[in-house]
Scaffold this active site. Structure first.
Site, PDB file in Angstrom:
ATOM      1  CG  ASN C 153      27.334  41.698  32.079  1.00 20.34           C
ATOM      2  OD1 ASN C 153      26.374  41.138  31.279  1.00 20.34           O
ATOM      3  ND2 ASN C 153      28.659  41.757  31.730  1.00 20.34           N
ATOM      4  CD  GLN C 181      26.290  41.316  37.099  1.00 18.80           C
ATOM      5  OE1 GLN C 181      25.894  42.016  38.009  1.00 18.80           O
ATOM      6  NE2 GLN C 181      27.507  40.974  36.772  1.00 18.80           N
ATOM      7  CB  SER C 201      29.050  33.593  39.393  1.00 20.48           C
ATOM      8  OG  SER C 201      30.364  33.534  39.694  1.00 20.48           O
ATOM      9  CB  ALA C 202      30.094  32.320  44.806  1.00 17.77           C
ATOM     10  CB  THR C 239      38.314  16.590  44.766  1.00 14.51           C
ATOM     11  OG1 THR C 239      39.001  15.330  44.213  1.00 14.51           O
ATOM     12  CG2 THR C 239      38.023  16.402  46.139  1.00 14.51           C
ATOM     13  CB  CYS C 327      39.883  49.172  25.309  1.00 20.53           C
ATOM     14  SG  CYS C 327      39.671  50.337  23.953  1.00 20.53           S
TER      15      CYS C 327
END
Ligand SMILES: Cc1ncc(COP(=O)(O)O)c(C=O)c1O
Ligand SMILES: Cc1ncc(COP(=O)(O)O)c(C=O)c1O
Ligand code: FES
Ligand code: FES
Lengths: 392, 148, 392
Positions: C153, C181, C201-202, C239, C327
């Site tokens: 990433n 990614q 991940s969407a 759910t 940081c």
């Protein structure tokens, strides 16, 4: 065909106002709340405003609010996260819960038993109530967690959480309550309830599915279930579901504003539903406490009938209700809640949960009463048990 | 995350540069993040900071606190400067995020280093020693756990 | 002011088509997919269609797809869920991972070390590549899990997952890759990659935040992190986030359809950005592999400058980028990825990640190059280190 949705205990349709707020976020907030740049800062601001709103509604401070991915996740973080941490700290391994919890609590407690924890499942009375006295009796020096739901999702019985909270003052055990069914229906204030942890889910109050809140009282610590980024104080790492969180805050706000009026309205409708069903259909009985119950919940046993066939028959009339029996969710056992309340297998199997909501009207109630009468009669006529009983 | 004042001092840092005829120079590094600040002081005979310049390699907070510290010490006496803490600098900027508090240590330390340099060069009786420069390094772990 | 969002690696804005699909669900699907009635069945149908779509896109079968609450959760279920189960089965406690993983993987592996697992963090070369040979060497009889990300990433380096997959054929270790990614940017096919588990991940592909997918190859088992209902084969009870899942499927579908054209477009823009920055700003260097890299990623070190001040300065020009330095996310350490690649603390601190996306134009690139030149110069003039270097 007429459609009557009486399954608001399972999930609720989204409110238009909530959708609108979420779409605004989807369109306008492109950033990740953890990013330093303006897109990130803007997203962060929106996120923290939602946290403030949610906190205020339940009488908490913003930093006591953790956004999660569901009510189930809130329950799991609360229970696994407390138990595992306390055990590591050598504080004990005893947990107290009730025998009528949602699976998100009961299955989690059972999992902890496999991990070597000692779990007391408190009994309930015929109305589904846990007694404060039984909590007192079960409490031990090594009790690290007491988790008792605010109101039951099947029979609607409201537990004496504030009294249990008072009892636990001075005892080191952490007190958690699953308030998934009460937020938006009863006043929920963490200080009045005296809880350390409290779970909420958005989709039960006309908000989005897949968003939950865990209230964690200042000073309480929990272990997290997942590891990754620093979001939500590391308790729930993952890029925040910004739109979902905003939707949840909006849903809670609307519910809070309308709580009194809507609860009263639902209660009147619900009471009429119960009354007419009990009066016009023989061998029926109300499950759950007659007064200490959620305003929108009616749970009724129709003797000599199996729940699923009742649900399917009503479904063909456009009426959506649910069963105490969990046949459909993979298990064929009757509801553990009804069994804990002392119902027989047969009665438990013939139970129906009807949960009213914003869309419910007087006509809906009339329609449901009329249809239920027909359906129950038809099914009973098909039932050999009904037969035998009739012949007695 | 940063206040308007921080952003102002970051965007338009005051007193950037060097003083070729400085009476004292302090250079410190922030071990944790490898950031560096160099501070130049021009000090009058009666111990008043007449001019000050700095150069900083560091994050937004480091640059803003550097800039603010130069404003705070200009015109002050050496004694007054000794009392300047990183907290005071941060407060003058309307605060810093908790994770960024340690960055303000850079400015306090650069000032102390410069004053020590001044003491060593002039032999004046200034209440500062190497010990004071050992660094408030522990501050760096003051993380963002908002439990207070 | 002009706004240029070059932080698509952090998160992406939602696509209008995705929002529309989700709003449709929000408006029209009121049911809980676990409910027996028509509202429930309709929701279930929509859910299973999304599962089929997602499965097809990555070459899997529908029952191999589990919907989760985030990429982080997918990674955690994959890693904790495999390791804890295998350990209980007595299969071993050795895990292999790389030293450049996302925190959702690396922190999870570190957690397992505390639980008594033995984790090998493979080194990378100067371009951020893990060598297949190093995996081979690290592999032991008691290795139960190999988890290596598909592409990084921060620096965009694409790992030789298919080769590692081939290597692992015949070894009982479970092979997981974090493809958060790569999905939508490179072709991702679970069979070609030879993986057992894969995370998505969407929100990295113009879909909603708070939705992830975990591919679990048929026959593989994982322990779940939470307990509750029977949803998602009990691996992820709660759910289901129906609208979010539909949004994810839609986002994956759109990305798949446009993948080739859009990747080529981004790569051309990205290559120009890199070339012009390296040519016009002295003492700069590209991080990550020159060719085996994500098409939209540019990661560049600007010597003698600290990353956050660079980000803030660009932010004031409307340019959103991110830093290798973490940081701001709570830790002050420089990027573990850049450090693993052998950069010095100082160089790592002065690194910038620019990740292009659908909205990026040629003008954006011109603007960013021009502004970066000015900003870098200003900051360098303020830097005592630049000074000293100049004087040498
Ligand atoms: C490689 C990688 N893995 C995992 C994640 C975590 O995904 P999520 O934010 O959906 O939890 C990200 C992004 O944040 C990522 O870039
Ligand atoms: C009392 C109670 N707790 C927890 C849950 C789980 O919430 P979620 O579906 O958001 O995981 C529910 C509903 O499903 C519930 O009724
Ligand atoms: S006969 Fe079908 S669930 Fe019992
Ligand atoms: S000086 Fe290092 S983060 Fe601020």
């Amino acid at each position: 065909m007429k459609k009557v949705y009486l399954d608001h205990g399972a999930t609720t349709p989204m409110r238009a106002e909530v959708i609108d707020e979420m779409v605004k976020i989807y369109r306008e907030e492109a950033g990740n709340p953890s990013s330093v740049h303006q897109f990130g800062r803007s997203a962060r601001k929106v996120l923290e405003e939602a946290r403030m709103k949610v906190a205020e509604i339940i009488g908490a401070e913003p930093k006591e609010i953790i956004f999660t991915g569901s009510g189930t996740e809130s329950d799991n973080i609360a229970i696994l996260g407390t138990a595992r941490l306390k055990a590591k700290q050598g504080k004990g391994k005893h947990i107290i819960t009730s025998s009528v919890e949602h699976h998100a609590v009961s299955d989690t407690c059972k999992m902890l038993m496999k991990e070597g924890f000692d779990v007391t499942f408190l009994p309930v009375d015929a109305d589904g109530l846990v007694s404060v006295e039984s909590v007192k009796q079960a409490l031990r020096e090594d009790t690290i967690l007491v988790t008792i739901m605010h109101a039951n999702n099947e029979v609607g019985t409201v537990q004496p959480i504030a009294e249990i909270g008072s009892l636990l003052k001075g005892h080191p055990a952490v007190f958690h309550t699953d308030a998934v069914q009460t937020v938006g229906k009863l006043p929920v204030n963490v200080n009045e309830l005296g809880v350390d942890l409290l779970s909420i889910s958005a989709h039960k109050i006309y908000g989005p599915k897949g968003v939950g809140v865990l209230y964690i009282k200042k000073g309480q610590r929990v272990e997290s279930l997942m590891y990754g980024g620093g979001q939500e104080r590391k308790i729930r790492p993952s890029t925040e579901n910004l739109a979902g969180i905003i939707g949840m805050a909006k849903a809670m706000e609307l519910a809070k504003n309308e709580l009194e009026a809507e609860s009263t309205r639902l209660q009147v409708l619900r009471d009429r539903l119960i009354k007419e069903l009990l009066e016009t259909i023989p061998e029926t009985k109300l499950n759950g406490h007659p007064t200490k119950r959620l305003p929108h919940n009616a749970n009724i046993s129709f003797e000599y009938i199996e729940g699923e066939s009742l649900i399917l028959s009503l479904d063909m009339k456009g009426i959506a209700v649910s069963s105490g029996s969990a046949c459909t969710s993979g298990s064929l056992d009757p509801s553990h809640v009804l069994m804990a309340m002392g119902l027989t297998h047969q009665t438990a199997h013939g139970s129906l949960r009807m949960t009213l909501g914003k869309s419910t009207t007087d006509e809906d109630i009339d329609y449901v009463v009329a249809e239920l009468k027909t359906v129950v009669q038809r099914l009973r006529e098909m039932s050999p048990v009904w037969d035998q009983r009739a012949k007695v | 995350m940063y206040t308007e004042k921080v952003m102002d001092h970051f965007t338009n840092p005051r007193n950037v540069g060097e003083l070729p005829d400085a009476d004292a120079v302090g250079e410190v590094g922030n071990m944790k993040c490898g950031d560096i600040m160099k501070l130049y002081l021009k000090i009058s005979d009666d111990g008043v900071i007449e001019d000050v310049k700095f150069k900083t390699f560091g994050c937004g907070a480091a640059i803003a606190t550097s800039s603010m510290s130069t404003e705070l010490i200009k015109g002050k006496t050496v004694e007054e400067c000794l009392k300047l803490t990183n907290k005071a600098i941060a407060e003058a900027l309307d605060g810093l995020p908790p994770v960024k508090m340690h960055c303000s240590v850079l400015a306090e330390e650069a000032l102390k280093a410069a004053l020590l340099d001044y003491k060593n060069k002039t032999g004046k009786d200034i209440d500062i020693s190497e010990e004071d420069l050992k660094g408030d390094d522990h501050d760096h772990h003051e993380d963002c756990d908002h439990e207070d």
